[in-house]
Design a protein around this motif. Structure first.
Motif, short mmCIF file in Angstrom:
data_model
loop_
_atom_site.label_atom_id
_atom_site.label_comp_id
_atom_site.label_asym_id
_atom_site.label_seq_id
_atom_site.Cartn_x
_atom_site.Cartn_y
_atom_site.Cartn_z
N UNK A 270 0.87 -1.15 0.05
CA UNK A 270 -0.02 -0.25 0.14
C UNK A 270 0.72 1.32 -0.01
N UNK A 271 2.21 1.00 -0.11
CA UNK A 271 3.02 2.16 -0.20
C UNK A 271 3.90 1.97 -1.57
N UNK A 272 4.19 2.97 -2.04
CA UNK A 272 5.20 3.08 -3.27
C UNK A 272 5.63 4.42 -4.29
N UNK A 273 5.39 4.48 -5.29
CA UNK A 273 5.99 5.72 -5.82
C UNK A 273 4.51 6.76 -5.89
N UNK A 274 3.66 6.18 -5.61
CA UNK A 274 2.25 7.10 -5.74
C UNK A 274 2.23 7.74 -4.22
N UNK A 275 2.65 9.09 -3.89
CA UNK A 275 2.72 9.69 -2.83
C UNK A 275 1.08 9.81 -2.38
N UNK A 276 0.44 10.18 -3.32
CA UNK A 276 -1.19 10.36 -3.14
C UNK A 276 -1.86 9.08 -2.33
N UNK A 277 -1.46 7.81 -3.22
CA UNK A 277 -2.03 6.80 -2.53
C UNK A 277 -1.42 6.37 -1.18
N UNK A 278 -0.24 6.49 -1.24
CA UNK A 278 0.62 6.33 0.18
C UNK A 278 -0.07 7.15 1.14
N UNK A 279 -0.31 8.45 1.09
CA UNK A 279 -0.94 9.08 2.24
C UNK A 279 -2.11 8.72 2.55
N UNK A 280 -3.11 8.30 1.13
CA UNK A 280 -4.57 8.04 1.30
C UNK A 280 -4.77 6.74 2.19
N UNK A 281 -3.85 5.87 2.05
CA UNK A 281 -3.53 4.64 2.64
C UNK A 281 -3.38 4.64 3.92
N UNK A 282 -2.56 5.60 4.36
CA UNK A 282 -2.02 5.83 5.87
C UNK A 282 -3.23 6.25 6.68
N UNK A 283 -3.99 7.24 5.90
CA UNK A 283 -5.41 7.62 6.61
C UNK A 283 -6.34 6.84 6.57
N UNK A 284 -6.28 5.72 5.95
CA UNK A 284 -7.15 4.54 5.83
C UNK A 284 -7.28 4.05 7.58
N UNK A 285 -5.78 4.15 8.11
CA UNK A 285 -5.93 3.63 9.48
C UNK A 285 -7.23 4.16 10.35
N UNK A 286 -7.27 5.52 10.07
CA UNK A 286 -8.34 6.17 10.96
C UNK A 286 -9.62 5.25 10.87
N UNK A 287 -10.07 5.08 9.52
CA UNK A 287 -11.40 4.38 9.24
C UNK A 287 -11.31 3.00 10.30
N UNK A 288 -10.14 2.24 9.97
CA UNK A 288 -10.19 1.04 10.95
C UNK A 288 -10.16 1.09 12.33
N UNK A 289 -9.81 2.20 12.85
CA UNK A 289 -9.72 2.56 14.22
C UNK A 289 -11.15 2.80 14.75
N UNK A 290 -11.93 3.50 13.96
CA UNK A 290 -13.13 4.00 14.14
C UNK A 290 -14.18 2.71 14.22
N UNK A 291 -13.77 1.55 13.45
CA UNK A 291 -14.53 0.23 13.42
C UNK A 291 -13.79 -0.63 14.45
N UNK A 292 -13.09 0.03 15.36
CA UNK A 292 -12.37 -0.89 16.67
C UNK A 292 -11.58 -1.98 16.28
N UNK A 293 -10.95 -1.82 15.01
CA UNK A 293 -10.02 -2.78 14.40
C UNK A 293 -8.66 -2.27 14.46
N UNK A 294 -7.64 -3.07 14.95
CA UNK A 294 -6.49 -2.91 14.76
C UNK A 294 -6.04 -2.96 13.38
#
Length: 213
Positions: free
Chosen positions: A103-127
Motif C-alpha cells: 500500500x506504499x510505493x511511488x504514488x505519494x497520494x495513494x500512500x498518504x490516502x492509505x495511511x489515513x485509512x488507518x483512521x477508518x479501521x480504528x473507528x471500527x475498533x479494528x487494529x
C-alpha cells in the motif's frame, strides 16, 4: 467467532519477501494488482477486489478464475480506492486485525490516502498496520506497545491538530505528559532501549512509524 487476521496485498510495492507474513489462518485479500501478485506466486486469495485497471484483460481473467471470490468495480464510477475496498471487506469479515502490504510505493497520494485509512479501521475498533520493506505503521488513540521488530527508529507524528498527554517508556528519549502539534517533528527518530516500549496518549490520534534505512 471472529477471524484472527486479514492480510491485504495491494498494488503498490511488493516483493517475494512479503509472502512470508502469510499465516495459515489468515483471510487473504488481493486488491487490484496485488491479487495478480498473489496468484502468480501460488497464493489463492479469499477475495480479489478492485477495478483492475492496472492489469491486462487476460490477467484479470486469470485473477477471476483463480480467486475464491472476485469483486470487480468500474474504474471511473467508484468512490473508494482499491485498498479501501479491501479494508471494507476485512470489516465485513469482522477480523481482529488487518495487515496491509503493497500500500506504499511511488504514488505519494495513494500512500498518504492509505495511511489515513488507518483512521477508518480504528473507528471500527479494528487494529490495522501497514508494512513495507522499511516501515511498520500503526495508529493509536490510547495505548500502544512497541516490541523489537528489526527497525531502528520509532517516530511519532500527530494525525490530529494536536495530541496531548503523551508518555513514552522504554525509549532513549522519554516523554512525560507531552503535547505534539501538527507540523512539529520533535518526536521523530526515537529508539527503543528496552525489550518493549509503551506509548500512551490522553487525546488525539498519533501515528507511530517504526522504520529503518
Amino acid at each position: 467467532m471472529k477471524k484472527k487476521r486479514a492480510i491485504v496485498f495491494s498494488g503498490g510495492r511488493l516483493g517475494e519477501e512479503d509472502l512470508q507474513y502469510i499465516q495459515p489462518e489468515d483471510f487473504i485479500i488481493g486488491a487490484d494488482k496485488g491479487a495478480l501478485f498473489l496468484i502468480e506466486h501460488g497464493i489463492i486469495p479469499h477475495v480479489s477486489v478492485g477495478d483492475f485497471d492496472s492489469i491486462t484483460l487476460q490477467q484479470k481473467e486469470q485473477v477471476e478464475s483463480a480467486s475464491k471470490r472476485m469483486i470487480a468495480c468500474d474504474p471511473v464510477h467508484k468512490d473508494l480506492t482499491d485498498t479501501e475496498l479491501a479494508l471494507e471487506i476485512a470489516m465485513d469479515e469482522q477480523v481482529d486485525h488487518v495487515l496491509m502490504l503493497g500500500v506504499t510505493g511511488t504514488r505519494l497520494d495513494h500512500t498518504l490516502a492509505n495511511i489515513q485509512i488507518l483512521v477508518r479501521a480504528m473507528q471500527h475498533r479494528m487494529s490495522c498496520a501497514i508494512m513495507d520493506a522499511h516501515n511498520y505503521i500503526e495508529l493509536t488513540g490510547s495505548t500502544l506497545e512497541i516490541k523489537p521488530m528489526g527497525y531502528t527508529y520509532t517516530s511519532l507524528l500527530p494525525m490530529t491538530a494536536e495530541v496531548t498527554g503523551i508518555n513514552l517508556e522504554g525509549f532513549m528519549y522519554p516523554l512525560h505528559n507531552a503535547t505534539l502539534k501538527m507540523g512539529q517533528s520533535r518526536a521523530v527518530s526515537n529508539k527503543l532501549t528496552a525489550l518493549k516500549g509503551t506509548i500512551s496518549i490522553e487525546s488525539g490520534l498519533l501515528l507511530v512509524i517504526q522504520s529503518k534505512d
